[in-house]
Every structure is written in structure tokens, then in C-alpha cells.
Design an enzyme around this catalytic site. Structure first.
Site, short mmCIF file in Angstrom:
data_model
loop_
_atom_site.label_atom_id
_atom_site.label_comp_id
_atom_site.label_asym_id
_atom_site.label_seq_id
_atom_site.Cartn_x
_atom_site.Cartn_y
_atom_site.Cartn_z
N GLU A 70 20.91 -7.39 -74.28
CA GLU A 70 19.53 -6.95 -74.02
C GLU A 70 19.25 -6.94 -72.51
O GLU A 70 18.51 -6.08 -72.02
CB GLU A 70 18.55 -7.85 -74.79
CG GLU A 70 18.59 -7.52 -76.29
CD GLU A 70 18.38 -8.71 -77.22
OE1 GLU A 70 17.82 -9.72 -76.80
OE2 GLU A 70 18.79 -8.60 -78.40
N LYS B 251 15.48 -15.80 -77.77
CA LYS B 251 14.96 -14.58 -77.12
C LYS B 251 13.48 -14.76 -76.75
O LYS B 251 13.07 -15.87 -76.40
CB LYS B 251 15.19 -13.36 -78.03
CG LYS B 251 16.64 -13.27 -78.52
CD LYS B 251 16.98 -11.98 -79.18
CE LYS B 251 18.42 -12.05 -79.66
NZ LYS B 251 18.92 -10.77 -80.16
N HIS C 197 23.60 -11.09 -71.61
CA HIS C 197 23.28 -10.67 -72.98
C HIS C 197 23.07 -9.15 -73.00
O HIS C 197 22.58 -8.57 -72.04
CB HIS C 197 22.02 -11.39 -73.47
CG HIS C 197 21.79 -11.18 -74.93
ND1 HIS C 197 21.18 -10.04 -75.42
CD2 HIS C 197 22.12 -11.93 -76.01
CE1 HIS C 197 21.14 -10.13 -76.74
NE2 HIS C 197 21.72 -11.25 -77.12
N ASN D 85 19.79 -18.44 -79.85
CA ASN D 85 19.17 -17.62 -78.81
C ASN D 85 17.81 -17.18 -79.33
O ASN D 85 17.72 -16.26 -80.13
CB ASN D 85 20.09 -16.42 -78.51
CG ASN D 85 19.48 -15.48 -77.49
OD1 ASN D 85 18.47 -15.79 -76.86
ND2 ASN D 85 20.08 -14.31 -77.34
N SER E 293 23.97 -10.87 -85.95
CA SER E 293 23.57 -11.02 -87.34
C SER E 293 24.33 -12.13 -88.08
O SER E 293 24.66 -11.98 -89.26
CB SER E 293 23.68 -9.69 -88.09
OG SER E 293 22.81 -8.73 -87.51
N GLU F 4 29.63 -10.33 -78.61
CA GLU F 4 28.54 -9.86 -79.47
C GLU F 4 28.53 -8.33 -79.51
O GLU F 4 28.00 -7.68 -78.59
CB GLU F 4 27.19 -10.34 -78.92
CG GLU F 4 27.07 -11.83 -78.80
CD GLU F 4 25.60 -12.25 -78.68
OE1 GLU F 4 25.09 -12.82 -79.65
OE2 GLU F 4 24.98 -11.95 -77.66
N GLY G 278 20.88 -8.11 -84.27
CA GLY G 278 19.55 -7.87 -84.83
C GLY G 278 19.50 -6.75 -85.86
O GLY G 278 18.43 -6.30 -86.25
P1 PGA Z 1 21.06 -11.80 -83.96
O1 PGA Z 1 21.16 -11.90 -82.34
O2 PGA Z 1 21.71 -13.04 -84.50
O3 PGA Z 1 19.59 -11.74 -84.24
O4 PGA Z 1 21.80 -10.56 -84.35
C1 PGA Z 1 22.29 -12.42 -81.73
C2 PGA Z 1 22.12 -12.41 -80.24
O5 PGA Z 1 21.49 -11.47 -79.72
O6 PGA Z 1 22.59 -13.32 -79.55
#
Ligand code: PGA
Length: 248
Positions: free
Chosen positions: A97, A13, A95, A11, A211, A165, A171
Site C-alpha cells: 500500500e 493499517k 508494504h 498489520n 488474506s 505478500e 485484502g
Molecule cells: P490482509 O492484509 O491479511 O488483510 O490480506 C495483509 C497485509 O496487507 O499485510
């Protein structure tokens, strides 16, 4: 083994430009990737066609969002029909976000999933609890609510992959431990058995996200109910190859 094909999504982003995407695609094209792992790249919409043309056909590309109708007066949106038209087979929906920053509700996300599936896209359907919810002991309740919204709209789960998640792990560098992740994945299968069907509970792939790195992917991949990953930050780096190959 479960019979569920391991599936790793990257992803990206809101990251990347033509130069860096060319580099990442070159790295992926030249790498030796586990043929038993399905790989999907969630690319910013504007670069999807560009990435599609640079990646081998064995790697799928995904939109990171899509609206719930095919076309019309919805300035700024893209549709599943458009994603399909440019060669994307997948879309990431729900997601955290999108939920937190863009205030997308469980219902809207489920409607988007329903429409994307009807248009023939495969869907990575995200769910996950916040730190506050986890600390309040509400993890199962929250993921059940999010699953319930999807289940009201999804009739056929064949083209769905769920991405669990935990928001506190995204993140932050704070990965869920393999046991913590496995516990929720097992709960999700139990929920699916009770609320959808035994068959879907056994066949639906559930990714872990938050992460994931080359350093923790192997241990997570050993858990029986973890069928892959959705990877943010590390999917922009060469270590993504090691994550794809975590089951080898
Ligand atoms: P990350 O993000 O691996 O940077 O923690 C995962 C995601 O948001 O899908």
C-alpha cells in the site's frame, strides 16, 4: 525444523480507535499464545504508545512506516528514533500500500530500511508482485528486484524479517495456496544464497502475507520455508490468536 523462530505480525493499517484497541489488547493479553512464536503488532503511529502500554512485553509493537532520517523539516513524518523512544522495537517498511498508493520506490524503501536498522529497530521488509506481474510470469523477477534494492543497503540481516505478500492476495480473500507461497519462499532462499550468503538464506525469516485467516494459517504454516505471517484484516479479530498458534 529450520531453527527459525516463527514470527507473526498483525498489520492494523489505518484501523482502530482507543476503544477497539483496548479490546484487542485485552484479548491478546488474556490469550494463551504459543511461546515459540514471536508476535508483533503494527499499530497506527498515533496509538503506538497506547497499545504498548496495554500489551504484555512479550508482544512487540511496530510502526507501519518511518522516514529515512532521524529528525528535521519533514512535516508529517515519523522517525525510527521516535519509534524507539516510545517503546516500539519494529517497523514495517515497503508494504504494497505504501508502494502503490504513496508511490514509494524500491530505493526509498531500502534507504528507510538502512536507517531504521542503523537506529536499532527491527524491520519487516515487505515485497510482492501484482496480479498483472504474476500473470505475465514475472513473479520471481519482481521479488528479486525488490530484494536487490534491500540488499544494496542492508549489511546485517539479523534484524530483518521479509514479508512476501502477493498484492493480489492482500485484502482480497484470495490467499495464495500453500504451494504457491512455498514456491516463492523457496525461490527467495535461492536468491539469498546466490546474492547474499548461504547463512542469511538459511537464517532469514520469511513471512507470508495476504488474506491469512484462522482457516488457512495451519496449512500455510506447515510449509518448510514459511516462517510466519503478516496479517491484515484478521489481526483485528479474535481469530488472530489461532493464527499466532498455527504451528501448535
Ligand atoms: P490482509 O492484509 O491479511 O488483510 O490480506 C495483509 C497485509 O496487507 O499485510
Amino acid at each position: 525444523m529450520s531453527g527459525r523462530k516463527f514470527c507473526v505480525g498483525g498489520n492494523w493499517k489505518l484501523n482502530g480507535d482507543q476503544k477497539s484497541i483496548t479490546e484487542i489488547c485485552k484479548t491478546l493479553s488474556g490469550a494463551s499464545l504459543d511461546p515459540n512464536t514471536e508476535v508483533v503488532i503494527g499499530c497506527p503511529a498515533i496509538y503506538l504508545m497506547f497499545a504498548r502500554n496495554l500489551l504484555p512485553c512479550s508482544i512487540g509493537v511496530a510502526g507501519q512506516n518511518a522516514y529515512k532520517v532521524a529528525k528535521g523539516a519533514f512535516t508529517g513524518e515519523i522517525s525510527p528514533a521516535m519509534l524507539k523512544d516510545i517503546g516500539a522495537e519494529w517497523v514495517i517498511l515497503g508494504h504494497s500500500e505504501r508502494r502503490a498508493i504513496f508511490k514509494e520506490s524500491d530505493e526509498l524503501i531500502a534507504e528507510k530500511a538502512e536507517h531504521a536498522l542503523a537506529e536499532g529497530l527491527k524491520v519487516i521488509a515487505c515485497i510482492g508482485e501484482t496480479l498483472e506481474e504474476r500473470e505475465a510470469g514475472k513473479t520471481n523477477e519482481v521479488v528479486a528486484r525488490q530484494m536487490c534494492a534491500y540488499a544494496k543497503k542492508v549489511r546485517d540481516w539479523t534484524n530483518v524479517v521479509v514479508a512476501y505478500e502477493p498484492v493480489w492476495a492482500i485484502g482480497t480473500g484470495k490467499t495464495a495456496t500453500p504451494d504457491q507461497a512455498q514456491e516463492v519462499h523457496a525461490y527467495l532462499r535461492q536468491w539469498l544464497t546466490e546474492n547474499v550468503s548461504k547463512e542469511v538464506a538459511a537464517s532469514l525469516r520469511i513471512q507470508y502475507g495476504g488474506s491469512v485467516t484462522a482457516a488457512n494459517a495451519k496449512e500455510l504454516a506447515k510449509k518448510p520455508d514459511i516462517d510466519g505471517f503478516l496479517v491484515g484484516g484478521a489481526s483485528l479479530k479474535p481469530e488472530f490468536i489461532e493464527i499466532i498458534n498455527a504451528r501448535q
